[in-house]
Design a protein around this motif. Sequence first.
Motif, PDB file in Angstrom:
ATOM      1  N   PHE A  48      27.957 -29.289 -32.086  1.00 42.39           N
ATOM      2  CA  PHE A  48      27.910 -28.368 -33.366  1.00 42.39           C
ATOM      3  C   PHE A  48      26.666 -27.589 -33.337  1.00 42.39           C
ATOM      4  O   PHE A  48      25.473 -28.220 -32.890  1.00 42.39           O
ATOM      5  CB  PHE A  48      27.949 -29.054 -34.733  1.00 42.39           C
ATOM      6  N   TYR A  62      24.143 -25.506 -36.049  1.00 40.33           N
ATOM      7  CA  TYR A  62      23.996 -25.295 -37.326  1.00 40.33           C
ATOM      8  C   TYR A  62      22.898 -24.120 -37.449  1.00 40.33           C
ATOM      9  O   TYR A  62      21.789 -23.963 -36.725  1.00 40.33           O
ATOM     10  CB  TYR A  62      23.689 -26.462 -38.142  1.00 40.33           C
ATOM     11  N   GLN A 106      19.841 -22.790 -40.072  1.00 37.27           N
ATOM     12  CA  GLN A 106      19.114 -22.954 -41.426  1.00 37.27           C
ATOM     13  C   GLN A 106      18.148 -22.065 -41.594  1.00 37.27           C
ATOM     14  O   GLN A 106      17.015 -21.987 -40.916  1.00 37.27           O
ATOM     15  CB  GLN A 106      18.710 -24.361 -41.350  1.00 37.27           C
ATOM     16  N   SER A 133      19.922 -25.133 -46.881  1.00 33.92           N
ATOM     17  CA  SER A 133      20.600 -26.151 -46.277  1.00 33.92           C
ATOM     18  C   SER A 133      21.205 -25.841 -44.922  1.00 33.92           C
ATOM     19  O   SER A 133      21.616 -24.276 -44.968  1.00 33.92           O
ATOM     20  CB  SER A 133      21.625 -26.906 -47.342  1.00 33.92           C
ATOM     21  N   PRO A 134      21.379 -26.359 -43.894  1.00 31.18           N
ATOM     22  CA  PRO A 134      22.130 -25.996 -42.847  1.00 31.18           C
ATOM     23  C   PRO A 134      23.493 -25.594 -43.085  1.00 31.18           C
ATOM     24  O   PRO A 134      24.283 -26.306 -43.780  1.00 31.18           O
ATOM     25  CB  PRO A 134      21.978 -27.206 -41.864  1.00 31.18           C
ATOM     26  N   THR A 170      28.003 -35.768 -32.020  1.00 29.81           N
ATOM     27  CA  THR A 170      28.672 -37.117 -32.375  1.00 29.81           C
ATOM     28  C   THR A 170      29.515 -37.644 -31.272  1.00 29.81           C
ATOM     29  O   THR A 170      30.236 -36.919 -30.680  1.00 29.81           O
ATOM     30  CB  THR A 170      29.400 -37.122 -33.673  1.00 29.81           C
ATOM     31  N   VAL A 181      27.038 -37.970 -36.970  1.00 30.70           N
ATOM     32  CA  VAL A 181      26.371 -36.958 -36.586  1.00 30.70           C
ATOM     33  C   VAL A 181      24.977 -36.914 -36.459  1.00 30.70           C
ATOM     34  O   VAL A 181      24.421 -37.490 -37.369  1.00 30.70           O
ATOM     35  CB  VAL A 181      26.838 -35.600 -37.229  1.00 30.70           C
ATOM     36  N   PHE A 201      21.328 -34.989 -35.393  1.00 28.60           N
ATOM     37  CA  PHE A 201      20.851 -33.870 -35.306  1.00 28.60           C
ATOM     38  C   PHE A 201      19.727 -33.698 -34.423  1.00 28.60           C
ATOM     39  O   PHE A 201      18.913 -34.653 -34.281  1.00 28.60           O
ATOM     40  CB  PHE A 201      20.438 -33.182 -36.668  1.00 28.60           C
ATOM     41  N   THR A 242      16.051 -31.565 -33.628  1.00 34.35           N
ATOM     42  CA  THR A 242      14.910 -31.316 -34.386  1.00 34.35           C
ATOM     43  C   THR A 242      14.932 -29.487 -34.788  1.00 34.35           C
ATOM     44  O   THR A 242      14.049 -29.127 -35.481  1.00 34.35           O
ATOM     45  CB  THR A 242      13.611 -31.611 -33.754  1.00 34.35           C
TER      46      THR A 242
END
Lengths: 111, 117
Positions: free
Chosen positions: A34, A36, A38, A43-44, A92, A99, A101, A103
């Motif tokens: 995934f 994301y 931010q 929030s992401p 994941t 999941v 993440f 950095t």
Amino acid sequence: QKEVEQNSGPLSVPEGAIASLNCTYSDRVSQSFFWYRQYSGKSPELIMSIYSNGDKEDGRFTAQLNKASQYVSLLIRDSQPSDSATYLCAVTPGGYQKVTFGTGTKLQVIP
Amino acid sequence: ETGVTQTPRHLVMGMTNKKSLKCEQHLGHNAMYWYKQSAKKPLELMFVYSLEERVENNSVPSRFSPECPNSSHLFLHLHTLQPEDSALYLCASSQVLGQGTIGTEAFFGQGTRLTVV
């Protein structure tokens, strides 16, 4: 050893250029990937998901997955100043696993 | 109700106070997470609950105490915090589908901006 690695940046690109964001992961059994976005202080939010090798396109975004190389990337075409944010890669293995993440890579699109 | 809701959105507390952060998810997910994000730092995973059991605790100080009474609710109880605990606290949820299945994405709440004075 970090499980999900990203270059922290900042990555600076001019407006209208292609931004290329990269991510490597260590767990070979990972199945779901995934990206994301931010914005600072927010929030992401999920922008792309990819599960199979190859490319997946959604508007100006293209996610690329190479499981053999344990590598996933995000291309942003026609970059806009509003794309300036931190981009997080998440991975994941599926099943009951969480999941994980990276950095994040900070992207700056210069007008 | 939107997917993942966190309350309060902002919290200022003294070092001797006790407070709780609340997270509620309306997505039918069975895994919930607490993350801490300090200024200009990456996400730090604090706790993971999967199927209402705590499955991960990443060396978090005991002044942070999570509680997951059911699959829709997650709390983070705070007591005797330090100024360095000031951060954005994010709750997330995802669906674990069982052995041999692909994983699904995590959805985040809007976060609680915590300031310890």
